[in-house]
Every structure is written in C-alpha cells, then in structure tokens.
Scaffold this motif. Structure first.
Motif, PDB file in Angstrom:
ATOM      1  N   ILE A 330      38.256  60.954  -3.205  1.00  0.00           N
ATOM      2  CA  ILE A 330      38.439  59.869  -2.237  1.00  0.00           C
ATOM      3  C   ILE A 330      37.836  58.621  -2.866  1.00  0.00           C
ATOM      4  CG2 ILE A 330      37.759  58.972   0.044  1.00  0.00           C
ATOM      5  CD1 ILE A 330      37.910  62.686  -0.535  1.00  0.00           C
ATOM      6  N   CYS A 331      38.661  57.587  -3.015  1.00  0.00           N
ATOM      7  CA  CYS A 331      38.179  56.387  -3.690  1.00  0.00           C
ATOM      8  C   CYS A 331      38.388  55.185  -2.776  1.00  0.00           C
ATOM      9  CB  CYS A 331      38.944  56.199  -4.998  1.00  0.00           C
ATOM     10  SG  CYS A 331      38.295  54.851  -5.994  1.00  0.00           S
ATOM     11  N   LEU A 332      37.336  54.382  -2.608  1.00  0.00           N
ATOM     12  CA  LEU A 332      37.463  53.189  -1.786  1.00  0.00           C
ATOM     13  C   LEU A 332      38.071  52.065  -2.617  1.00  0.00           C
ATOM     14  CD1 LEU A 332      34.044  53.131   0.111  1.00  0.00           C
ATOM     15  CD2 LEU A 332      36.016  54.596   0.438  1.00  0.00           C
ATOM     16  N   ALA A 333      38.754  51.152  -1.954  1.00  0.00           N
ATOM     17  CA  ALA A 333      39.332  50.015  -2.672  1.00  0.00           C
ATOM     18  C   ALA A 333      39.103  48.756  -1.845  1.00  0.00           C
ATOM     19  CB  ALA A 333      40.825  50.232  -2.891  1.00  0.00           C
ATOM     20  N   GLN A 334      38.657  47.716  -2.535  1.00  0.00           N
ATOM     21  CA  GLN A 334      38.441  46.434  -1.863  1.00  0.00           C
ATOM     22  C   GLN A 334      39.780  45.689  -1.878  1.00  0.00           C
ATOM     23  OE1 GLN A 334      35.464  45.125  -0.387  1.00  0.00           O
ATOM     24  NE2 GLN A 334      34.565  44.052  -2.121  1.00  0.00           N
ATOM     25  N   LEU A 335      40.265  45.264  -0.738  1.00  0.00           N
ATOM     26  CA  LEU A 335      41.545  44.559  -0.724  1.00  0.00           C
ATOM     27  C   LEU A 335      41.337  43.069  -0.954  1.00  0.00           C
ATOM     28  CD1 LEU A 335      43.180  46.394   2.289  1.00  0.00           C
ATOM     29  CD2 LEU A 335      43.412  46.887  -0.147  1.00  0.00           C
ATOM     30  N   ASN A 336      42.376  42.409  -1.482  1.00  0.00           N
ATOM     31  CA  ASN A 336      42.193  40.994  -1.831  1.00  0.00           C
ATOM     32  C   ASN A 336      42.289  40.092  -0.602  1.00  0.00           C
ATOM     33  OD1 ASN A 336      44.861  40.916  -1.231  1.00  0.00           O
ATOM     34  ND2 ASN A 336      45.515  41.093  -3.360  1.00  0.00           N
ATOM     35  N   ARG A 337      42.008  38.814  -0.830  1.00  0.00           N
ATOM     36  CA  ARG A 337      41.850  37.880   0.285  1.00  0.00           C
ATOM     37  C   ARG A 337      43.134  37.537   1.018  1.00  0.00           C
ATOM     38  NH1 ARG A 337      38.841  35.419  -3.408  1.00  0.00           N
ATOM     39  NH2 ARG A 337      36.583  35.652  -3.190  1.00  0.00           N
ATOM     40  N   SER A 338      44.278  37.869   0.401  1.00  0.00           N
ATOM     41  CA  SER A 338      45.535  37.456   1.027  1.00  0.00           C
ATOM     42  C   SER A 338      45.621  37.944   2.482  1.00  0.00           C
ATOM     43  CB  SER A 338      46.721  37.986   0.231  1.00  0.00           C
ATOM     44  OG  SER A 338      46.646  39.394   0.196  1.00  0.00           O
ATOM     45  N   VAL A 339      44.905  39.028   2.785  1.00  0.00           N
ATOM     46  CA  VAL A 339      44.899  39.570   4.152  1.00  0.00           C
ATOM     47  C   VAL A 339      44.434  38.490   5.130  1.00  0.00           C
ATOM     48  CG1 VAL A 339      43.839  41.300   5.651  1.00  0.00           C
ATOM     49  CG2 VAL A 339      44.291  41.844   3.255  1.00  0.00           C
ATOM     50  N   GLU A 340      43.402  37.733   4.724  1.00  0.00           N
ATOM     51  CA  GLU A 340      42.742  36.804   5.635  1.00  0.00           C
ATOM     52  C   GLU A 340      43.667  35.675   6.078  1.00  0.00           C
ATOM     53  OE1 GLU A 340      39.623  37.528   6.584  1.00  0.00           O
ATOM     54  OE2 GLU A 340      39.483  39.208   5.186  1.00  0.00           O
ATOM     55  N   SER A 341      44.679  35.345   5.259  1.00  0.00           N
ATOM     56  CA  SER A 341      45.504  34.188   5.586  1.00  0.00           C
ATOM     57  C   SER A 341      46.612  34.531   6.587  1.00  0.00           C
ATOM     58  CB  SER A 341      46.102  33.620   4.308  1.00  0.00           C
ATOM     59  OG  SER A 341      46.745  34.659   3.613  1.00  0.00           O
ATOM     60  N   ARG A 342      46.757  35.838   6.915  1.00  0.00           N
ATOM     61  CA  ARG A 342      47.826  36.210   7.854  1.00  0.00           C
ATOM     62  C   ARG A 342      47.325  36.180   9.298  1.00  0.00           C
ATOM     63  NH1 ARG A 342      48.836  40.687   4.123  1.00  0.00           N
ATOM     64  NH2 ARG A 342      47.877  42.103   5.620  1.00  0.00           N
ATOM     65  N   ALA A 343      48.243  35.981  10.205  1.00  0.00           N
ATOM     66  CA  ALA A 343      47.873  36.022  11.628  1.00  0.00           C
ATOM     67  C   ALA A 343      47.437  37.445  11.981  1.00  0.00           C
ATOM     68  CB  ALA A 343      49.056  35.597  12.482  1.00  0.00           C
ATOM     69  N   ASN A 344      48.258  38.428  11.585  1.00  0.00           N
ATOM     70  CA  ASN A 344      47.861  39.825  11.804  1.00  0.00           C
ATOM     71  C   ASN A 344      47.133  40.302  10.554  1.00  0.00           C
ATOM     72  OD1 ASN A 344      47.572  42.533  12.082  1.00  0.00           O
ATOM     73  ND2 ASN A 344      49.698  42.951  12.658  1.00  0.00           N
ATOM     74  N   LYS A 345      45.836  40.517  10.697  1.00  0.00           N
ATOM     75  CA  LYS A 345      45.032  40.811   9.509  1.00  0.00           C
ATOM     76  C   LYS A 345      44.926  42.299   9.199  1.00  0.00           C
ATOM     77  CE  LYS A 345      42.398  36.521   9.817  1.00  0.00           C
ATOM     78  NZ  LYS A 345      43.501  35.867  10.527  1.00  0.00           N
ATOM     79  N   ARG A 346      45.772  43.102   9.863  1.00  0.00           N
ATOM     80  CA  ARG A 346      45.752  44.530   9.511  1.00  0.00           C
ATOM     81  C   ARG A 346      46.295  44.677   8.087  1.00  0.00           C
ATOM     82  NH1 ARG A 346      46.409  44.321  14.742  1.00  0.00           N
ATOM     83  NH2 ARG A 346      45.248  45.806  16.044  1.00  0.00           N
ATOM     84  N   PRO A 347      45.574  45.415   7.252  1.00  0.00           N
ATOM     85  CA  PRO A 347      46.042  45.560   5.862  1.00  0.00           C
ATOM     86  C   PRO A 347      47.355  46.315   5.793  1.00  0.00           C
ATOM     87  CG  PRO A 347      43.798  46.397   6.136  1.00  0.00           C
ATOM     88  CD  PRO A 347      44.332  46.144   7.501  1.00  0.00           C
ATOM     89  N   MET A 348      48.129  46.033   4.758  1.00  0.00           N
ATOM     90  CA  MET A 348      49.364  46.796   4.558  1.00  0.00           C
ATOM     91  C   MET A 348      49.540  47.075   3.072  1.00  0.00           C
ATOM     92  SD  MET A 348      51.744  43.774   5.962  1.00  0.00           S
ATOM     93  CE  MET A 348      52.015  42.296   5.017  1.00  0.00           C
ATOM     94  N   MET A 349      50.551  47.892   2.770  1.00  0.00           N
ATOM     95  CA  MET A 349      50.745  48.355   1.406  1.00  0.00           C
ATOM     96  C   MET A 349      50.727  47.238   0.371  1.00  0.00           C
ATOM     97  SD  MET A 349      50.685  51.445   0.825  1.00  0.00           S
ATOM     98  CE  MET A 349      51.523  52.983   0.697  1.00  0.00           C
ATOM     99  N   SER A 350      51.328  46.093   0.690  1.00  0.00           N
ATOM    100  CA  SER A 350      51.432  45.042  -0.325  1.00  0.00           C
ATOM    101  C   SER A 350      50.052  44.502  -0.722  1.00  0.00           C
ATOM    102  CB  SER A 350      52.320  43.915   0.176  1.00  0.00           C
ATOM    103  OG  SER A 350      51.830  43.468   1.424  1.00  0.00           O
ATOM    104  N   ASP A 351      49.037  44.725   0.121  1.00  0.00           N
ATOM    105  CA  ASP A 351      47.701  44.225  -0.220  1.00  0.00           C
ATOM    106  C   ASP A 351      47.079  45.011  -1.371  1.00  0.00           C
ATOM    107  OD1 ASP A 351      47.672  42.278   1.798  1.00  0.00           O
ATOM    108  OD2 ASP A 351      47.173  43.808   3.279  1.00  0.00           O
TER     109      ASP A 351
END
Length: 420
Positions: A330-351
């Motif tokens: 099990i490996c954790l991954a830090q997602l990039n900031r692009s998430v923050e600029s969306r209205a819906n900030k739920r992460p998705m595959m493209s992140d």
C-alpha cells in the motif's frame, strides 16, 4: 576443488536423469571446457539421445573437450551419493564469482549502491534449499486444528464496506492511496497498518517523511482516543482516566508487531532487503508493506530530473515487490495542486496521471477527501474513501468517521457504496 566439478559432470554421464533434475546451468561452471561438455550433454539429452560415454565420443569436436581420455576420467569420478553436495558447492562458487563480477563492473561504471544491492539480491534468490520431506511438512501442520490461522488470503482494511468492495488487501497487489495534504493520508495508512497487524499480518511501515516518534505518538492517540495535541506533554495534559488507559493502549499496539523504518531516502532495493530480513525473523507472518509516500522513494537511477520516468520505474518496482514477496503493498501518493483550482475538489484519476504509469501499475486506487477541510462550516466530518480503480470489483465512495483531533477512523453503522 576441481574434483567436485569432475564428480558433478561424471555423475551426469553416469545417471543422465540428473540432467533434467539439476538446477546448475552450463554457464555456471567455471572452466570453458566443462561448460562445453555440459552444453553438449544438454543438447544430446534434448535430442532424445543417451548421454553416455559412447554418444559423447561421437562428437565432432571431441578433441577440444579433452578427448576420450578426459571423458573417461570424468566418468571415473561419478559418485551419485555426493551429487547433491557438489551441486550445492558449484552454485556457491558461481555466486561468489558473480558477486565479484558485479562488484568489478559496479566499480568501473560507478553504479549507485541501490543498483549494486539489487543485482546482488538477484544472485541470492537462486534457491537451493527448497526441499521438505512430507514428515517435516506434516509436523509443521500437526498443531493446525488448535492454532489460530495467521495466513489469511487477504488482509482486512478494518473497514467492512471497503473489504466487501475491494476484497481486502490482496497478496501480490498494489494499492495506491492518493490525496492532497491534510486529508488524513497518514492516519488512514496507520489505521490500515494496525488493523492488518491485529489480523495476524506483519505490517512494515516505510515512513519517508514522518519520524518514528511521531508515528508512534499518532498510533497511541488514535488507538486511545487521545487528542493529538496532548501527546506533546502526556504527564501534564492527560487526565487520570486517560493515564489509566495508557498501558492498555500500549499493550494493544504491541500486538500489531508493526515495524517502522523512517529513513528519508530509502530505495526500493533497501525496502526489499529489509522486508526479506523481517520475513526471516517472523516466518509465520505474512508481511504487508505501507509506504509513505510514493515520490519520496529514491530511485535507483537518476533520470536527468525526469520525475515522470522515475515514478514509472518506482511504481513498476512496487508491483514486483508485491509479486516477489507475495504480499500486499500500500503506497500513499501526494496529489498535485490542480485539484485545488476545481470547484469540486474531490480527486480523480487525472490527478495521478502525470505520475508515470502508476495508474496502470496499481491494482486498486483509493482517493481521500474531506469536505470539512475546505468548508470550515460543514456539518459533516466524514472522510470519503473514493474507490477509483478496483481490479476486482465496483468503484464508488465509502464514507467513514474521521476524528481529526485523535486521528481515529471508524466505520459508520449504515454503510453503502455510493457510485462516483
């Protein structure tokens, strides 16, 4: 010493069934002549001819192999009783030679330590001792009806609904847990780790960012339900009933047998070596690896700063570890900031996309999301576990209770998977 090699080749001539049984390859013999003789034997055997003195003497280049006299000499050394011993000796000598070759090449080409360890690791995996008599096997299993079974097929995640959806953490599979900072990645990982430990697995936590002290204090806080802030000075800040509970909490955590490695620049090769070492210390437990987090793993090569290639190499290696040790990773991954600029900030595959081939290599991808982090007035303090990729089942979202003060994670009573 050459006697052992002569015994080895002579025995193959005398009892050719050994050719099919031996693990030694012609390349592993030292002298060129012996390599050639064994190659010829293998060829004859494959062609369905007998590998005896008679057939060997018909070889066109008999002279270069030492002629009739050398082959008869070899045959005179045949000793089927000693065959296993000589075979083992030849492999040991081959390993020694290989080791020296690797070290020479490594020195000439200035290899990174991780690469050297990786290559040496490969030689070491040549397995000789894989024989078990049925008597031994039966005595190993003798107590089974009275013993707790440690080897479960999959590890519980400690969250029932998540187990139902993913089948738990499966051996040989890689799970990526992706989230933005402050979403509770490390708490979720530690929840998984202690749950797997209590279920009889051996949790190995590779923490590349957080020191062991902090992890231990977080484990105590979430297990005991203590506010994390109080862990800075337990003597002053914990009340009497919390202090009375302290030793029970420590007793419970002891039972997980969790192992923590908190070196900052750990490489895949080092993780493999540590895993192998602990597997020999705990032969009856199956390991489960937790890595915090993906892009902090040191890569064996420098890809001229190309992080995409680096992450691809690492995510492939994680899959290899899961397969080689037949355990979950099990490996954790830090997602990039692009998430923050969306209205819906739920992460998705493209992140996760630019992280090399992580998306293809992982068997399961979970994202974490907490509405309360973005909306301070939110009533709902749940943590959403978004199952975004699931090799063995449906995708969707599972909400769990998350206490951000203690780091504790609990499942909700009424659980359902809401579709993404």
């Amino acid at each position: 010493m050459s006697m052992a090699k002569k015994t080895f080749l002579g025995s193959l001539m005398k009892a050719e069934y050994l050719l099919k049984d031996t693990v030694v390859q012609p390349e592993q013999l030292e002298s060129t002549r012996h390599k050639e003789i064994m190659r010829r034997m293998v060829e004859l055997n494959r062609a369905g001819m007998n590998v005896d003195l008679l057939h060997l003497t018909t070889l066109p280049d008999l002279e270069s192999l030492g002629g009739m006299s050398y082959l008869s000499e070899l045959l005179s050394y045949a000793d089927l009783e000693k065959f296993d011993g000589t075979e083992k000796l030849i492999l040991e000598l081959w390993k020694e030679r290989e080791k020296r070759n690797i070290l020479t090449v490594a020195a000439m080409n200035d290899w990174e330590i991780a690469k050297v360890i990786g290559e040496l690791d490969k030689i070491n995996q040549m397995k000789m001792e894989d024989h078990t008599s049925l008597q031994q096997a039966l005595s190993n299993i003798y107590e089974a009806p009275w013993e707790d079974q440690l080897h479960l097929k999959s590890v519980t995640t400690g969250i029932k609904k998540l187990d139902e959806v993913t089948g738990g953490f499966q051996s040989g599979e890689v799970t990526i847990v992706g989230a933005r900072p402050s979403m509770g990645k490390t708490d979720v990982m530690l929840h998984f780790a202690k749950m797997s430990g209590w279920a009889g697995f051996l949790p190995l936590v590779f923490s590349l960012e957080m020191p062991e002290r902090l992890i231990t204090s977080r484990l105590i806080a979430s297990t005991g339900g203590f506010n994390r802030a109080k862990m800075r000075d337990p003597k002053r800040m914990l009340n009497e009933s919390q202090k009375n509970k302290w030793s029970d909490v420590i007793g419970d955590l002891n039972e997980t047998h969790m192992q923590i490695f908190d070196g900052s620049g750990q490489t895949i090769a080092e993780m493999r070596a540590k895993t192998r070492k602990l597997m020999s210390q705990f032969p009856h437990k199956k390991p489960i690896l937790f890595i915090d987090y993906l892009t902090l793993i040191h890569s064996g090569q420098f890809y001229g700063g190309n992080s995409h290639l680096q992450v691809t190499e690492i995510s492939k290696s994680l899959k290899t570890i899961a397969k080689d040790f037949d355990c979950p990773v099990i490996c954790l991954a830090q997602l990039n900031r692009s998430v923050e600029s969306r209205a819906n900030k739920r992460p998705m595959m493209s992140d996760i996309r630019e992280s090399g081939s992580v998306e293809q290599d992982a068997d399961v991808i979970l994202f974490l999301y907490r509405e309360a982090y973005y909306d301070k007035d939110a009533e709902d303090h749940s943590l959403e576990i978004i199952v975004s990729k699931n090799r063995n089942g449906p995708v969707g979202t599972i909400a769990v209770k998350y206490n951000e003060h203690t780091g504790a994670i609990e499942e909700r009573k009424e659980q359902s998977l809401t579709s993404i």
